[in-house]
Design an enzyme around this catalytic site. Structure first.
Site, PDB file in Angstrom:
ATOM      1  N   ASN A   1       0.824  -1.226   0.000  1.00  0.00           N
ATOM      2  CA  ASN A   1       0.000   0.000   0.000  1.00  0.00           C
ATOM      3  C   ASN A   1       0.853   1.269   0.000  1.00  0.00           C
ATOM      4  OD1 ASN A   1      -2.123  -1.414   2.612  1.00  0.00           O
ATOM      5  ND2 ASN A   1      -2.307  -1.644   0.399  1.00  0.00           N
TER       6      ASN A   1
ATOM      7  N   ASP B   1     -12.512   1.488  -3.312  1.00  0.00           N
ATOM      8  CA  ASP B   1     -12.041   1.004  -4.612  1.00  0.00           C
ATOM      9  C   ASP B   1     -12.879  -0.173  -5.086  1.00  0.00           C
ATOM     10  OD1 ASP B   1     -11.303  -0.979  -2.926  1.00  0.00           O
ATOM     11  OD2 ASP B   1      -9.204  -1.061  -3.537  1.00  0.00           O
ATOM     12  N   ASN B   2     -14.130  -0.255  -4.608  1.00  0.00           N
ATOM     13  CA  ASN B   2     -14.970  -1.344  -5.123  1.00  0.00           C
ATOM     14  C   ASN B   2     -16.377  -0.837  -5.409  1.00  0.00           C
ATOM     15  OD1 ASN B   2     -16.961  -2.345  -2.845  1.00  0.00           O
ATOM     16  ND2 ASN B   2     -15.014  -1.800  -1.857  1.00  0.00           N
TER      17      ASN B   2
ATOM     18  N   CYS C   1      -7.093  -1.710  -8.070  1.00  0.00           N
ATOM     19  CA  CYS C   1      -5.702  -1.255  -8.125  1.00  0.00           C
ATOM     20  C   CYS C   1      -4.747  -2.402  -7.814  1.00  0.00           C
ATOM     21  CB  CYS C   1      -5.459  -0.143  -7.105  1.00  0.00           C
ATOM     22  SG  CYS C   1      -6.282   1.380  -7.525  1.00  0.00           S
TER      23      CYS C   1
ATOM     24  N   CYS D   1     -44.351  -3.270 -12.582  1.00  0.00           N
ATOM     25  CA  CYS D   1     -44.378  -2.286 -11.499  1.00  0.00           C
ATOM     26  C   CYS D   1     -45.037  -1.035 -12.057  1.00  0.00           C
ATOM     27  CB  CYS D   1     -42.969  -2.040 -10.952  1.00  0.00           C
ATOM     28  SG  CYS D   1     -41.844  -1.312 -12.161  1.00  0.00           S
TER      29      CYS D   1
END
Ligand SMILES: [Zn+2]
Length: 384
Positions: free
Chosen positions: A74, A134-135, A192, A342
């Site tokens: 990191n 990051d997701n 990443c 709907c």
């Protein structure tokens, strides 16, 4: 903002003097920052510069949420942490760094994942949220939570040498879903960790996020709300494109999303175009009407809420509100011919995909929903 506004003491006046000197910021602006709070979700590549600059600038309370520990891989892009922090929880390392940088900042270390179960409670006490994740699952979760809670969301993302930033969920501006209604197919976009990233890029985007947060808190300048910033580091190009609220956005447009969903499940769903044969079909109101008139055995499922059902419905339909799906469908034979509807066809599209995924073979979504049914087939059904 806190209701009791705390003034700056003499040490703070000295610390922030070069910032207070800015005429458009001044003493009042600096006091505003001291009495402001920002939640940063993610203490990684984007969260590091965001936290460092917001703390340095004098934002009074900073929440940092992360469920990860510092890893040596990191460090090239996450300057909140250093070599001696490897193995520590990121929230602890981040808190220590911020407190060393500016002891006037209160840091809330929020351990564990922000989930559908806790997101609204976590963001509630902050003025603004920074998406430094990051997701995709957390990105959609934060978006929907910020729309529901009416909190501005400062978005940033990076992919190899390119980055993006914007401000979502403002009063009139678009949200993340307006731009990206469906998540990418699982595996289509690498993280990443998998794809690699030039360390300085999240630094750049996270710094832009901090800038947008400060501007928002201070009411300065022109926000990125309504614009998407695209950064290409290799070509050194910065572009902004105008983005508008989508009136059909289920989060900020139709506001069909009234509660947080299971975002891991949402993002694990194959993108519609890539779903291959296991995809729900569609049917128009006139086609459905003629099939029913011919006596075809069709199970019609209404996924709206009970109050909508009470306004009007297709006579042979069964009510199964979206929130109860797909569990409520367990009693139905998986080989039956199913049509879901709907109000306008958006919620039922989700329900149709869910049914296909749990093994129903013949599922069709009624295009345009009960509204189009009323216009084209049965005008006795009130439109609303
Ligand atoms: Zn939206």
């Amino acid at each position: 903002m806190d209701s009791r506004r705390r003034p700056l003491d003499s040490e703070e006046l000295a610390r922030y003097s070069r910032q207070i000197r800015l005429p458009s910021l001044g003493l009042a602006g600096q006091e505003t920052l001291k009495n402001s709070s920002v939640l940063i979700v993610g203490a990684g590549g984007l969260g590091s510069p965001a936290a460092i600059y917001l703390a340095s600038a004098g934002v009074g309370r900073i929440g940092i949420a992360d469920d990860d520990r510092v890893d040596v891989t990191n460090l090239h892009r996450q300057p909140l942490h250093d070599t001696s922090d490897v193995g520590l929880e990121k929230v602890d390392s981040a808190r220590a760094r911020i407190e060393a940088l500016n002891p006037f900042v209160r840091v809330d270390a929020i351990r564990g994942r922000v989930t559908s179960g806790n997101a609204l409670a976590v963001i509630e006490s902050y003025d603004l949220v920074i998406d430094a994740t990051d997701n995709f699952a957390t990105r959609y979760l934060l978006n929907d939570a910020c729309v529901l809670a009416a909190k501005p969301l400062v978005y940033g993302s990076v992919d190899r040498f390119e980055g993006q930033a914007s401000v979502f969920a403002t009063k009139d501006g678009p949200c993340y879903r307006c731009l990206f209604p469906t998540p990418p197919a699982p595996g289509a976009v690498q993280s990443c960790a998998d794809a690699g990233v030039l360390g300085v890029l999240p630094g750049l985007i996270g710094t832009i996020q901090a800038t947008e947060a400060l501007k928002w808190l201070l009411g300065l300048g022109e926000s990125l709300a309504g614009r998407l910033l695209l950064v290409d580091t290799l070509g050194v190009r910065f572009r902004t494109i105008e983005v508008e609220r989508d009136p059909n956005c289920p989060a900020c447009g139709t506001r069909e999303i009234r509660a947080l969903i299971d975002y891991d499940e949402f993002c694990a769903r194959p993108a519609y175009a890539a779903a291959g044969p296991a995809i729900a079909g569609t049917i128009s109101p006139r086609e459905l009407s003629s099939l029913l008139n011919n006596g075809e055995a069709i199970t019609i499922i209404d996924v709206r809420e009970p109050y909508e059902w009470n306004i009007g419905r297709i006579p042979t339909a069964r009510l199964m509100p979206l929130g109860s799906m797909p569990d409520a469908a367990a009693a139905i034979d998986r080989n039956s011919d199913i049509v879901v509807y709907c109000h306008h066809g958006v919620r039922s599209d989700l329900a149709a995909q869910d049914l296909v995924e749990i093994g129903f073979r013949h599922v069709r979504n009624l295009i345009g929903g009960i509204d189009r049914w009323s216009r084209e087939v049965d005008p006795r059904v009130p439109r609303y």
